[in-house]
Design a protein around this motif. Sequence first.
Motif, PDB file in Angstrom:
ATOM      1  N   TYR A 184       0.832  -1.197   0.000  1.00 38.82           N
ATOM      2  CA  TYR A 184       0.000   0.000   0.000  1.00 38.82           C
ATOM      3  C   TYR A 184       0.868   1.249   0.000  1.00 38.82           C
ATOM      4  O   TYR A 184       0.920   2.007   0.954  1.00 38.82           O
ATOM      5  N   THR A 185       1.497   1.504  -1.103  1.00 37.15           N
ATOM      6  CA  THR A 185       2.371   2.662  -1.232  1.00 37.15           C
ATOM      7  C   THR A 185       1.574   3.866  -1.713  1.00 37.15           C
ATOM      8  O   THR A 185       0.451   3.734  -2.202  1.00 37.15           O
ATOM      9  N   LYS A 186       2.158   5.036  -1.572  1.00 37.99           N
ATOM     10  CA  LYS A 186       1.516   6.257  -2.067  1.00 37.99           C
ATOM     11  C   LYS A 186       1.235   6.141  -3.553  1.00 37.99           C
ATOM     12  O   LYS A 186       0.193   6.563  -4.041  1.00 37.99           O
ATOM     13  N   GLU A 187       2.128   5.537  -4.280  1.00 34.06           N
ATOM     14  CA  GLU A 187       1.955   5.363  -5.725  1.00 34.06           C
ATOM     15  C   GLU A 187       0.711   4.529  -6.027  1.00 34.06           C
ATOM     16  O   GLU A 187      -0.065   4.852  -6.933  1.00 34.06           O
ATOM     17  N   GLU A 188       0.488   3.475  -5.244  1.00 32.36           N
ATOM     18  CA  GLU A 188      -0.689   2.627  -5.454  1.00 32.36           C
ATOM     19  C   GLU A 188      -1.974   3.375  -5.077  1.00 32.36           C
ATOM     20  O   GLU A 188      -2.988   3.266  -5.772  1.00 32.36           O
ATOM     21  N   PHE A 189      -1.934   4.144  -4.000  1.00 32.80           N
ATOM     22  CA  PHE A 189      -3.100   4.939  -3.626  1.00 32.80           C
ATOM     23  C   PHE A 189      -3.403   6.007  -4.680  1.00 32.80           C
ATOM     24  O   PHE A 189      -4.559   6.317  -4.950  1.00 32.80           O
ATOM     25  N   ASP A 190      -2.372   6.581  -5.295  1.00 27.83           N
ATOM     26  CA  ASP A 190      -2.567   7.559  -6.367  1.00 27.83           C
ATOM     27  C   ASP A 190      -3.265   6.917  -7.561  1.00 27.83           C
ATOM     28  O   ASP A 190      -4.120   7.534  -8.203  1.00 27.83           O
TER      29      ASP A 190
END
Length: 132
Positions: A4-10
């Motif tokens: 659950y990285t920031k990139e995935e949330f983006d």
Amino acid sequence: MSLYTKEEFDKLSAMYDGDKDRDATSKIRGFLFQDYITIMCLLQKQVKYVCSEYLEDVDVFFEDGTFEFIQVKYYPKTNPNMKEISTDFYYQYLRLQMLQSTLTAVPRLYIHRKSKVKKPTFDEMKTYIGLA
């Protein structure tokens, strides 16, 4: 390492932005608002029956023969079409008159909205239904 990285949330956020038209949140809140109005009616004095989704969104039958038929609208972002709403109300009222109902018919409108809705005048109502 977290999946659950920031990139995935983006990525998910971009998907949500593209899918906002399918969001049912307002419809669900509208049904909840209608349930709130139904419960409010159940708690009134002299109420004999309350029906949800019968003739109108909420129908309230009082012990004295008064019959309230209630239209419930939830407009968090748009303006209600008062002509359409008024025409529907008048149609229900006329049907009761044509059936020679002995009930005292009282149309009610409950609107949830950010800005206040101006109550139409009698002349505006006549214009809405084509009498003026």
